[in-house]
Design a protein around this motif. Structure first.
Motif, PDB file in Angstrom:
ATOM      1  N   MET A   1       0.846  -1.193   0.000  1.00 47.42           N
ATOM      2  CA  MET A   1       0.000   0.000   0.000  1.00 47.42           C
ATOM      3  C   MET A   1       0.878   1.238   0.000  1.00 47.42           C
ATOM      4  O   MET A   1       1.846   1.316   0.730  1.00 47.42           O
ATOM      5  N   SER A   2       0.571   2.212  -0.836  1.00 43.71           N
ATOM      6  CA  SER A   2       1.380   3.422  -0.892  1.00 43.71           C
ATOM      7  C   SER A   2       1.205   4.237   0.369  1.00 43.71           C
ATOM      8  O   SER A   2       0.225   4.086   1.107  1.00 43.71           O
ATOM      9  N   SER A   3       2.164   5.154   0.609  1.00 42.77           N
ATOM     10  CA  SER A   3       2.067   6.003   1.795  1.00 42.77           C
ATOM     11  C   SER A   3       0.802   6.841   1.763  1.00 42.77           C
ATOM     12  O   SER A   3       0.163   7.070   2.789  1.00 42.77           O
ATOM     13  N   ILE A   4       0.423   7.322   0.557  1.00 39.40           N
ATOM     14  CA  ILE A   4      -0.779   8.149   0.451  1.00 39.40           C
ATOM     15  C   ILE A   4      -2.003   7.349   0.838  1.00 39.40           C
ATOM     16  O   ILE A   4      -2.868   7.807   1.593  1.00 39.40           O
ATOM     17  N   LEU A   5      -2.084   6.092   0.354  1.00 34.56           N
ATOM     18  CA  LEU A   5      -3.223   5.259   0.707  1.00 34.56           C
ATOM     19  C   LEU A   5      -3.239   4.966   2.192  1.00 34.56           C
ATOM     20  O   LEU A   5      -4.291   4.913   2.825  1.00 34.56           O
ATOM     21  N   LYS A   6      -2.049   4.768   2.778  1.00 34.08           N
ATOM     22  CA  LYS A   6      -1.984   4.533   4.216  1.00 34.08           C
ATOM     23  C   LYS A   6      -2.525   5.743   4.974  1.00 34.08           C
ATOM     24  O   LYS A   6      -3.251   5.626   5.956  1.00 34.08           O
ATOM     25  N   LEU A   7      -2.148   6.928   4.503  1.00 34.25           N
ATOM     26  CA  LEU A   7      -2.620   8.143   5.159  1.00 34.25           C
ATOM     27  C   LEU A   7      -4.123   8.253   5.090  1.00 34.25           C
ATOM     28  O   LEU A   7      -4.792   8.597   6.061  1.00 34.25           O
ATOM     29  N   GLU A 122       7.616  -0.883   2.300  1.00 36.71           N
ATOM     30  CA  GLU A 122       8.087  -1.814   1.293  1.00 36.71           C
ATOM     31  C   GLU A 122       9.484  -1.426   0.846  1.00 36.71           C
ATOM     32  O   GLU A 122       9.865  -0.258   0.924  1.00 36.71           O
ATOM     33  N   GLN A 123      10.259  -2.396   0.365  1.00 38.78           N
ATOM     34  CA  GLN A 123      11.624  -2.163  -0.096  1.00 38.78           C
ATOM     35  C   GLN A 123      11.638  -1.799  -1.584  1.00 38.78           C
ATOM     36  O   GLN A 123      10.945  -2.419  -2.395  1.00 38.78           O
ATOM     37  N   PHE A 124      12.443  -0.797  -1.926  1.00 34.22           N
ATOM     38  CA  PHE A 124      12.595  -0.360  -3.307  1.00 34.22           C
ATOM     39  C   PHE A 124      14.079  -0.163  -3.607  1.00 34.22           C
ATOM     40  O   PHE A 124      14.905  -0.099  -2.700  1.00 34.22           O
ATOM     41  N   MET A 197      15.930   0.247   0.136  1.00 32.22           N
ATOM     42  CA  MET A 197      15.370   0.901   1.305  1.00 32.22           C
ATOM     43  C   MET A 197      13.863   0.977   1.177  1.00 32.22           C
ATOM     44  O   MET A 197      13.309   0.819   0.083  1.00 32.22           O
ATOM     45  N   ASP A 198      13.207   1.220   2.295  1.00 27.83           N
ATOM     46  CA  ASP A 198      11.766   1.382   2.260  1.00 27.83           C
ATOM     47  C   ASP A 198      11.405   2.683   1.550  1.00 27.83           C
ATOM     48  O   ASP A 198      12.221   3.603   1.432  1.00 27.83           O
ATOM     49  N   GLN A 199      10.174   2.754   1.071  1.00 25.27           N
ATOM     50  CA  GLN A 199       9.746   3.901   0.281  1.00 25.27           C
ATOM     51  C   GLN A 199       9.853   5.205   1.062  1.00 25.27           C
ATOM     52  O   GLN A 199      10.240   6.246   0.508  1.00 25.27           O
ATOM     53  N   THR A 200       9.529   5.155   2.352  1.00 26.93           N
ATOM     54  CA  THR A 200       9.561   6.386   3.134  1.00 26.93           C
ATOM     55  C   THR A 200      10.975   6.941   3.248  1.00 26.93           C
ATOM     56  O   THR A 200      11.190   8.153   3.132  1.00 26.93           O
ATOM     57  N   PRO A 219       7.958  -2.773  -5.781  1.00 28.80           N
ATOM     58  CA  PRO A 219       8.318  -3.139  -4.410  1.00 28.80           C
ATOM     59  C   PRO A 219       8.856  -4.557  -4.338  1.00 28.80           C
ATOM     60  O   PRO A 219       8.440  -5.441  -5.085  1.00 28.80           O
ATOM     61  N   LEU A 220       9.814  -4.772  -3.431  1.00 31.92           N
ATOM     62  CA  LEU A 220      10.455  -6.072  -3.275  1.00 31.92           C
ATOM     63  C   LEU A 220      10.014  -6.777  -2.006  1.00 31.92           C
ATOM     64  O   LEU A 220      10.642  -7.720  -1.555  1.00 31.92           O
TER      65      LEU A 220
END
Length: 267
Positions: A1-7, A122-124, A197-200, A219-220
């Motif tokens: 889930m993207s950060s925006i969706l999490k928000l 998630e890892q990118f 690293m994670d997306q954030t 994402p990995l």
């Protein structure tokens, strides 16, 4: 889930359960002004790092744990430690709580106790902005001349080994660094070709270094971050209760907005 969706999801939850969150906060344990000895590394933008202007430790984990302590009527004695000794130091009781974007997993849970998750990421693949030789993990793995920078014992290292390369932890294509920040510096200098690293965190480095980096591929894998505590700690239940209240009333959403978006925009 993207950060925006999490928000967005967090915002909906805070509206739906607003009444519950008030009750949850009222019922939080009172630690009577106790001082909690907490440790981090100050090398994981935007979760924990040194303010380049003041040298003060800042980031989402600082804000979150300070808020937890406030709600529990406690104080925080902030300490610093390198990642490679942090888990053992918390296990030995040198520190009561540790944080460094630490992924919850069974192997670590045999040594320390984990709080409930406070963040999922998630890892990118972070690469230099002008990178054109590969576009994802598969094309990276296919070129034996390409190198990954990683910090030993981290989720980033294990994802590099098992999700990108051949499952061999001694693979010479993985260059190890003492800190997460130095691996990113090596990437910027051209000494390695990607850092996972994670997306954030990737957003933090991209925002802090305009035109230097980009993220490629998908994402990995997903990971849950938790605080680590000495096994059997009497702080575990109070911290979990505070995390639940902070998520429920929208405060966690505000911290994410501050560090994942507003901080980046200000750089």
């Amino acid at each position: 889930m993207s950060s925006i969706l999490k928000l967005l999801a967090t915002a909906v939850a805070s509206l739906a359960f607003g009444a519950v969150s008030v009750q949850a906060q009222d019922a939080l344990p009172d630690l009577g002004g106790r001082t909690i000895v907490a440790v981090t590394e100050n090398a994981y933008v935007p979760l924990n790092f040194a303010d380049p202007k003041t040298g003060e430790g800042i980031g989402l984990e600082y804000d979150l744990f300070n808020e937890i302590a406030k709600r529990l009527n406690a104080k925080v004695d902030w300490q610093l430690s390198s990642w490679d000794v942090m888990i053992q130091a918390v296990r030995d009781g040198q520190f009561e709580v540790g944080m460094d974007g630490i992924t919850i997993n069974e192997e670590r849970a045999e040594l320390i106790d984990f709080s409930d998750p406070y963040l999922t990421s998630e890892q990118f693949m972070l690469v230099r902005a002008d990178e054109t030789r590969f576009t994802d993990a598969e094309s990276f793995a296919g070129d034996p001349n390409l190198l990954i920078g990683a910090q030993a014992g981290t989720t980033n290292f294990y994802v590099a080994v098992y999700n990108v390369l051949d499952g061999e932890e001694s693979n010479p294509r993985i260059k190890l660094f003492d800190t997460f920040g130095t691996s990113v510096s090596a990437l910027q200098a051209g000494d390695v070709d990607t850092v996972l690293m994670d997306q954030t965190s990737a957003n933090g480095y991209i925002g802090a270094n305009p035109g230097a980096f980009k993220v490629i591929g998908g994402p990995l894998g997903a990971e849950d971050f938790g605080f680590i505590l000495t096994q059997g700690s009497d702080l575990l239940d109070p911290i979990n209760a505070a995390i639940a209240a902070i998520k429920a009333d929208g405060t966690m959403e505000k911290f994410q907005q501050k560090w994942f978006y507003e901080y980046n925009a200000a750089q």
